[in-house]
Design a protein around this motif. Sequence first.
Motif, mmCIF file in Angstrom:
data_model
loop_
_atom_site.group_PDB
_atom_site.id
_atom_site.type_symbol
_atom_site.label_atom_id
_atom_site.label_comp_id
_atom_site.label_asym_id
_atom_site.label_seq_id
_atom_site.Cartn_x
_atom_site.Cartn_y
_atom_site.Cartn_z
ATOM 1 N N GLN A 81 0.826 -1.206 0.000
ATOM 2 C CA GLN A 81 0.000 0.000 0.000
ATOM 3 C C GLN A 81 0.860 1.256 0.000
ATOM 4 O O GLN A 81 1.843 1.350 0.733
ATOM 5 C CB GLN A 81 -0.923 -0.002 1.218
ATOM 6 N N ASN A 82 0.431 2.232 -0.820
ATOM 7 C CA ASN A 82 1.261 3.426 -1.004
ATOM 8 C C ASN A 82 0.396 4.672 -1.149
ATOM 9 O O ASN A 82 0.822 5.666 -1.715
ATOM 10 C CB ASN A 82 2.145 3.249 -2.241
ATOM 11 N N HIS A 83 -0.840 4.631 -0.621
ATOM 12 C CA HIS A 83 -1.785 5.728 -0.842
ATOM 13 C C HIS A 83 -1.358 7.033 -0.187
ATOM 14 O O HIS A 83 -1.845 8.104 -0.565
ATOM 15 C CB HIS A 83 -3.174 5.325 -0.349
ATOM 16 N N ARG A 84 -0.459 6.976 0.779
ATOM 17 C CA ARG A 84 0.067 8.192 1.402
ATOM 18 C C ARG A 84 1.551 8.377 1.109
ATOM 19 O O ARG A 84 2.203 9.209 1.725
ATOM 20 C CB ARG A 84 -0.152 8.135 2.926
ATOM 21 N N LEU A 87 5.796 4.300 0.761
ATOM 22 C CA LEU A 87 6.886 3.517 0.176
ATOM 23 C C LEU A 87 8.072 4.390 -0.234
ATOM 24 O O LEU A 87 9.134 3.869 -0.590
ATOM 25 C CB LEU A 87 6.385 2.732 -1.038
ATOM 26 N N GLY A 88 7.889 5.699 -0.209
ATOM 27 C CA GLY A 88 8.998 6.606 -0.502
ATOM 28 C C GLY A 88 9.461 6.592 -1.937
ATOM 29 O O GLY A 88 10.625 6.895 -2.220
ATOM 30 N N LEU A 89 8.567 6.288 -2.864
ATOM 31 C CA LEU A 89 8.942 6.142 -4.273
ATOM 32 C C LEU A 89 8.666 7.387 -5.112
ATOM 33 O O LEU A 89 8.892 7.384 -6.318
ATOM 34 C CB LEU A 89 8.180 4.956 -4.882
ATOM 35 N N GLY A 90 8.155 8.442 -4.493
ATOM 36 C CA GLY A 90 7.881 9.660 -5.250
ATOM 37 C C GLY A 90 6.506 9.697 -5.862
ATOM 38 O O GLY A 90 6.166 10.637 -6.591
ATOM 39 N N SER A 103 15.218 6.891 -4.360
ATOM 40 C CA SER A 103 15.334 8.266 -3.869
ATOM 41 C C SER A 103 16.252 8.383 -2.655
ATOM 42 O O SER A 103 16.569 9.483 -2.214
ATOM 43 C CB SER A 103 13.944 8.806 -3.504
ATOM 44 N N LEU A 104 16.672 7.241 -2.095
ATOM 45 C CA LEU A 104 17.542 7.249 -0.928
ATOM 46 C C LEU A 104 18.981 6.929 -1.334
ATOM 47 O O LEU A 104 19.285 5.824 -1.781
ATOM 48 C CB LEU A 104 17.056 6.222 0.096
ATOM 49 N N SER A 105 19.856 7.897 -1.185
ATOM 50 C CA SER A 105 21.267 7.663 -1.468
ATOM 51 C C SER A 105 22.037 7.334 -0.194
ATOM 52 O O SER A 105 23.170 6.857 -0.250
ATOM 53 C CB SER A 105 21.880 8.906 -2.131
ATOM 54 N N GLN A 106 21.423 7.583 0.957
ATOM 55 C CA GLN A 106 22.052 7.292 2.234
ATOM 56 C C GLN A 106 21.982 5.794 2.532
ATOM 57 O O GLN A 106 21.141 5.069 2.001
ATOM 58 C CB GLN A 106 21.358 8.073 3.361
ATOM 59 N N ARG A 107 22.856 5.354 3.404
ATOM 60 C CA ARG A 107 22.885 3.955 3.801
ATOM 61 C C ARG A 107 21.895 3.734 4.939
ATOM 62 O O ARG A 107 22.088 4.213 6.054
ATOM 63 C CB ARG A 107 24.300 3.538 4.229
ATOM 64 N N SER A 147 3.952 12.752 2.412
ATOM 65 C CA SER A 147 5.101 12.870 1.515
ATOM 66 C C SER A 147 5.448 11.520 0.912
ATOM 67 O O SER A 147 5.587 10.526 1.623
ATOM 68 C CB SER A 147 6.313 13.420 2.264
ATOM 69 N N SER A 148 5.574 11.492 -0.407
ATOM 70 C CA SER A 148 5.995 10.274 -1.094
ATOM 71 C C SER A 148 7.505 10.232 -1.289
ATOM 72 O O SER A 148 8.040 9.264 -1.829
ATOM 73 C CB SER A 148 5.297 10.168 -2.460
ATOM 74 N N GLU A 149 8.173 11.294 -0.863
ATOM 75 C CA GLU A 149 9.641 11.346 -0.868
ATOM 76 C C GLU A 149 10.124 11.294 0.576
ATOM 77 O O GLU A 149 9.586 11.996 1.444
ATOM 78 C CB GLU A 149 10.139 12.637 -1.523
ATOM 79 N N PRO A 150 11.126 10.486 0.879
ATOM 80 C CA PRO A 150 11.672 10.461 2.243
ATOM 81 C C PRO A 150 12.222 11.828 2.630
ATOM 82 O O PRO A 150 13.038 12.406 1.914
ATOM 83 C CB PRO A 150 12.785 9.405 2.155
ATOM 84 N N LEU A 151 11.752 12.360 3.747
ATOM 85 C CA LEU A 151 12.170 13.667 4.227
ATOM 86 C C LEU A 151 13.062 13.515 5.452
ATOM 87 O O LEU A 151 12.800 12.677 6.318
ATOM 88 C CB LEU A 151 10.947 14.514 4.599
ATOM 89 N N VAL A 152 14.081 14.349 5.553
ATOM 90 C CA VAL A 152 14.949 14.332 6.731
ATOM 91 C C VAL A 152 14.204 14.934 7.919
ATOM 92 O O VAL A 152 13.566 15.983 7.801
ATOM 93 C CB VAL A 152 16.238 15.139 6.491
#
Length: 418
Positions: A81-84, A87-90, A103-107, A147-152
Amino acid sequence: MVTLVLDNVSGCYRVFLLVFFKGANSYGQLGQGHVEDQSAPRLADITPLQNTAVRAVRAVSGGGGHSVVITENAEVFVCGQNHRGQLGLGHCVDILTFQLCCSLSQRITKVACGWDFTLLLTDCGQVFACGSNAFGQLGVGETVKHSSEPLVVESLKESVVSVAAGLRHSLAASGCVYQWGRGLCSHAKRALSPHPVPSHLNSTVPSVVPGLDQKTHMVSAGSVHCVCLTGDGDVFLWGSNKHGQLASTEPFLSSPSLMKRSLLGGEKVVHVWSGWTHIVAQTETGRVFTWGRGDYGQLGQNKTSSIQNPEQESVGPSAGGPNKKAFLPTEVKALHGAAQIACGSEHNLAIVGGSLLSWGWNEHGMCGDGSQTDVLQPQLVSGLKPLLIGCGAGHSMAVCAEMTDSRQNSAMIPLQRH
């Protein structure tokens, strides 16, 4: 949470999915490429993982309808599920097979999933969040609704060592403990009125939880309660006590309350897990104690000890059952020496002596015994050689060793609930 192990001989993953009830795969959270329920072990589509150079998967966490896999080389794979945007996929489209979160370049080394949001912890102690922010559970303020993008989570300046996601609130440990999200706020208002709600229960950015002077080892979260384990082996609890999960006679605790070691055999605690309304703790000698809501058998006890306080019944009726008293921690001897334990919302898994055990709510067969009868005590899930286990809010999984062509492989078996 789930871990996969790469077959060192064939160079590919073997992952079986075992689903026992309706609706468990309604968002594709099993990563099989469809949304149909399953009643027997099935291979998941893990082609994206096969195409990486990873030798193992570090962890997996599940939310209300999504799954997140963290590989040994710190990559993140998601499905469900990704309605909000959890999944952080944009985007906000459901994904039926595991997909790399580019979208995640961090480890990323650890993950915690709430109902419809995700917290990701990097190897440098930085926290990222994505998904619903309707209650401020992302920790980025209230301007962002989701947010569909991971935010710091920028307010966390210190290096974080542990994160936890409840239904609508979040926790982070970095020496002290931070809390954010308004998931406990309405409960606090009712319990504390006319007094104001403390800031850490009503904040959309990380707020220091007062009263925790000891160095924090880890945090855990239920639907509306919080758990902290210190480096000295002490357990602190706060939030809703509707089902006795705080082992207190108070209906709500706004600040952390130290659990007496005498309730846990006088021993230090080395690990603690939380379901929606119950808690499991393991002491330094391997003893395992459970307490909280037990009407589905999630405490693993045929009989439970309750706090002898008649006022406790005024806390409120247990959902789906008669009025319950708060349960005192009770040792579950069948779990002594457990190598691993995992809590779902109302059911549990454990690895004891190399065997997989399950217990708790089983209306949809999530305990893996093929029935729909609640399991009151830990029982063997036969035929499996577990390597690692874990539960999300709506599903739980076990990584199991099997022997194929004289080689040991691994199998991931989710035992699901709604």
